[in-house]
Motif scaffolding. Sequence first.
Motif, PDB file in Angstrom:
ATOM      1  N   ALA A   1       0.802  -1.220   0.000  1.00  0.00           N
ATOM      2  CA  ALA A   1       0.000   0.000   0.000  1.00  0.00           C
ATOM      3  C   ALA A   1       0.838   1.275   0.000  1.00  0.00           C
ATOM      4  N   VAL A   2       2.003   1.247   0.595  1.00  0.00           N
ATOM      5  CA  VAL A   2       2.832   2.441   0.737  1.00  0.00           C
ATOM      6  C   VAL A   2       4.077   2.282  -0.117  1.00  0.00           C
ATOM      7  N   ARG A   3       4.204   3.170  -1.114  1.00  0.00           N
ATOM      8  CA  ARG A   3       5.302   3.062  -2.072  1.00  0.00           C
ATOM      9  C   ARG A   3       6.004   4.408  -2.227  1.00  0.00           C
ATOM     10  N   ARG A   4       7.305   4.330  -2.436  1.00  0.00           N
ATOM     11  CA  ARG A   4       8.083   5.507  -2.809  1.00  0.00           C
ATOM     12  C   ARG A   4       8.189   5.453  -4.330  1.00  0.00           C
ATOM     13  N   ALA A   5       7.673   6.468  -4.986  1.00  0.00           N
ATOM     14  CA  ALA A   5       7.702   6.510  -6.450  1.00  0.00           C
ATOM     15  C   ALA A   5       8.742   7.524  -6.902  1.00  0.00           C
ATOM     16  N   ARG A   6       9.436   7.172  -7.976  1.00  0.00           N
ATOM     17  CA  ARG A   6      10.417   8.076  -8.578  1.00  0.00           C
ATOM     18  C   ARG A   6      10.077   8.168 -10.058  1.00  0.00           C
ATOM     19  N   VAL A   7       9.774   9.375 -10.502  1.00  0.00           N
ATOM     20  CA  VAL A   7       9.389   9.603 -11.889  1.00  0.00           C
ATOM     21  C   VAL A   7      10.277  10.710 -12.448  1.00  0.00           C
ATOM     22  N   MET A   8      10.852  10.445 -13.627  1.00  0.00           N
ATOM     23  CA  MET A   8      11.717  11.427 -14.286  1.00  0.00           C
ATOM     24  C   MET A   8      11.166  11.726 -15.674  1.00  0.00           C
ATOM     25  N   LEU A   9      11.215  12.997 -16.042  1.00  0.00           N
ATOM     26  CA  LEU A   9      10.842  13.385 -17.394  1.00  0.00           C
ATOM     27  C   LEU A   9      11.694  14.568 -17.822  1.00  0.00           C
ATOM     28  N   VAL A  10      11.864  14.692 -19.130  1.00  0.00           N
ATOM     29  CA  VAL A  10      12.567  15.845 -19.668  1.00  0.00           C
ATOM     30  C   VAL A  10      11.514  16.900 -19.954  1.00  0.00           C
ATOM     31  N   HIS A  11      11.656  18.057 -19.325  1.00  0.00           N
ATOM     32  CA  HIS A  11      10.686  19.131 -19.510  1.00  0.00           C
ATOM     33  C   HIS A  11      10.656  19.502 -20.992  1.00  0.00           C
ATOM     34  N   PRO A  12       9.474  19.476 -21.610  1.00  0.00           N
ATOM     35  CA  PRO A  12       9.390  19.675 -23.054  1.00  0.00           C
ATOM     36  C   PRO A  12       9.754  21.079 -23.526  1.00  0.00           C
ATOM     37  N   VAL A  13       9.726  22.061 -22.648  1.00  0.00           N
ATOM     38  CA  VAL A  13      10.058  23.427 -23.041  1.00  0.00           C
ATOM     39  C   VAL A  13      11.511  23.758 -22.702  1.00  0.00           C
ATOM     40  N   SER A  14      11.908  23.517 -21.456  1.00  0.00           N
ATOM     41  CA  SER A  14      13.253  23.901 -21.009  1.00  0.00           C
ATOM     42  C   SER A  14      14.317  22.842 -21.296  1.00  0.00           C
ATOM     43  N   GLY A  15      13.901  21.588 -21.457  1.00  0.00           N
ATOM     44  CA  GLY A  15      14.863  20.507 -21.670  1.00  0.00           C
ATOM     45  C   GLY A  15      15.509  20.017 -20.381  1.00  0.00           C
ATOM     46  N   VAL A  16      15.113  20.561 -19.258  1.00  0.00           N
ATOM     47  CA  VAL A  16      15.667  20.176 -17.954  1.00  0.00           C
ATOM     48  C   VAL A  16      15.089  18.833 -17.531  1.00  0.00           C
ATOM     49  N   LEU A  17      15.941  17.983 -16.965  1.00  0.00           N
ATOM     50  CA  LEU A  17      15.481  16.706 -16.429  1.00  0.00           C
ATOM     51  C   LEU A  17      14.799  16.963 -15.087  1.00  0.00           C
ATOM     52  N   ILE A  18      13.534  16.594 -14.979  1.00  0.00           N
ATOM     53  CA  ILE A  18      12.765  16.744 -13.744  1.00  0.00           C
ATOM     54  C   ILE A  18      12.763  15.389 -13.050  1.00  0.00           C
ATOM     55  N   VAL A  19      13.187  15.353 -11.792  1.00  0.00           N
ATOM     56  CA  VAL A  19      13.165  14.135 -10.997  1.00  0.00           C
ATOM     57  C   VAL A  19      12.239  14.388  -9.816  1.00  0.00           C
ATOM     58  N   ASP A  20      11.184  13.592  -9.724  1.00  0.00           N
ATOM     59  CA  ASP A  20      10.184  13.760  -8.674  1.00  0.00           C
ATOM     60  C   ASP A  20      10.105  12.469  -7.867  1.00  0.00           C
ATOM     61  N   GLU A  21      10.389  12.559  -6.590  1.00  0.00           N
ATOM     62  CA  GLU A  21      10.214  11.431  -5.683  1.00  0.00           C
ATOM     63  C   GLU A  21       9.101  11.804  -4.716  1.00  0.00           C
ATOM     64  N   HIS A  22       8.163  10.897  -4.558  1.00  0.00           N
ATOM     65  CA  HIS A  22       7.027  11.191  -3.680  1.00  0.00           C
ATOM     66  C   HIS A  22       6.500   9.908  -3.044  1.00  0.00           C
ATOM     67  N   LEU A  23       5.643  10.092  -2.047  1.00  0.00           N
ATOM     68  CA  LEU A  23       5.034   8.979  -1.335  1.00  0.00           C
ATOM     69  C   LEU A  23       3.639   8.739  -1.910  1.00  0.00           C
ATOM     70  N   ARG A  24       3.396   7.511  -2.371  1.00  0.00           N
ATOM     71  CA  ARG A  24       2.087   7.140  -2.911  1.00  0.00           C
ATOM     72  C   ARG A  24       1.487   6.074  -2.004  1.00  0.00           C
ATOM     73  N   VAL A  25       0.233   6.273  -1.628  1.00  0.00           N
ATOM     74  CA  VAL A  25      -0.450   5.349  -0.723  1.00  0.00           C
ATOM     75  C   VAL A  25      -1.731   4.873  -1.398  1.00  0.00           C
ATOM     76  N   GLU A  26      -1.887   3.555  -1.447  1.00  0.00           N
ATOM     77  CA  GLU A  26      -3.109   2.953  -1.965  1.00  0.00           C
ATOM     78  C   GLU A  26      -3.968   2.562  -0.771  1.00  0.00           C
ATOM     79  N   LEU A  27      -5.193   3.066  -0.746  1.00  0.00           N
ATOM     80  CA  LEU A  27      -6.105   2.806   0.357  1.00  0.00           C
ATOM     81  C   LEU A  27      -6.819   1.477   0.170  1.00  0.00           C
ATOM     82  N   PRO A  28      -7.133   0.775   1.237  1.00  0.00           N
ATOM     83  CA  PRO A  28      -6.957   1.170   2.632  1.00  0.00           C
ATOM     84  C   PRO A  28      -5.514   0.977   3.092  1.00  0.00           C
ATOM     85  N   ALA A  29      -5.078   1.842   3.964  1.00  0.00           N
ATOM     86  CA  ALA A  29      -3.748   1.763   4.570  1.00  0.00           C
ATOM     87  C   ALA A  29      -3.864   2.276   5.998  1.00  0.00           C
TER      88      ALA A  29
END
Length: 177
Positions: free
Chosen positions: A22-50
Amino acid sequence: MAALTVYASESAVPEAAGEREAVRRARVMLVHPVSGVLIVDEHLRVELPALAPWPRLADVLLREGDEEGGNRSAAELAAAHPGALVAAVSRGHDCWIRFATNGYSLTLSAQRSTARPSWAMWASLAHTWLMSGLPVAEFASVPVRLLLDHSPARSSSCPRSVRAASASADRERPAAS
């Protein structure tokens, strides 16, 4: 906006030993389509019930839907957990996503014959989209090539890629209470 290539992975949160699925650390990366900067987003994702305190700490919340309306259920989930930036309710081949920053709602639908990542991964991608500063209204219309469990450095291997079958967006603000 041009198509985006997105790299995503997830892992269990060691502190949530009893809630490994139910509780996961997600890491998602994308290249910003306008600036070309690599965006790295780490966040906490929870699937209910938890168990507490995980839903209260989540950046992204996801739960299975019932026979009730998906957009309404996603709005209720977002209202019940105001700390989450993304609230999603899924049922079968459909997922309703609510962006807490502006109340924007989005419906994603997958073709039955199409292999796709979990709706949880798409909810995580929605969080990364918000964090990158991309226009929320464009999330439903931009082609996405999602590479699971890969990073840009490993993209020369044979990554598994998928694309959302279709999406529609509804500009629906939550009711003031």
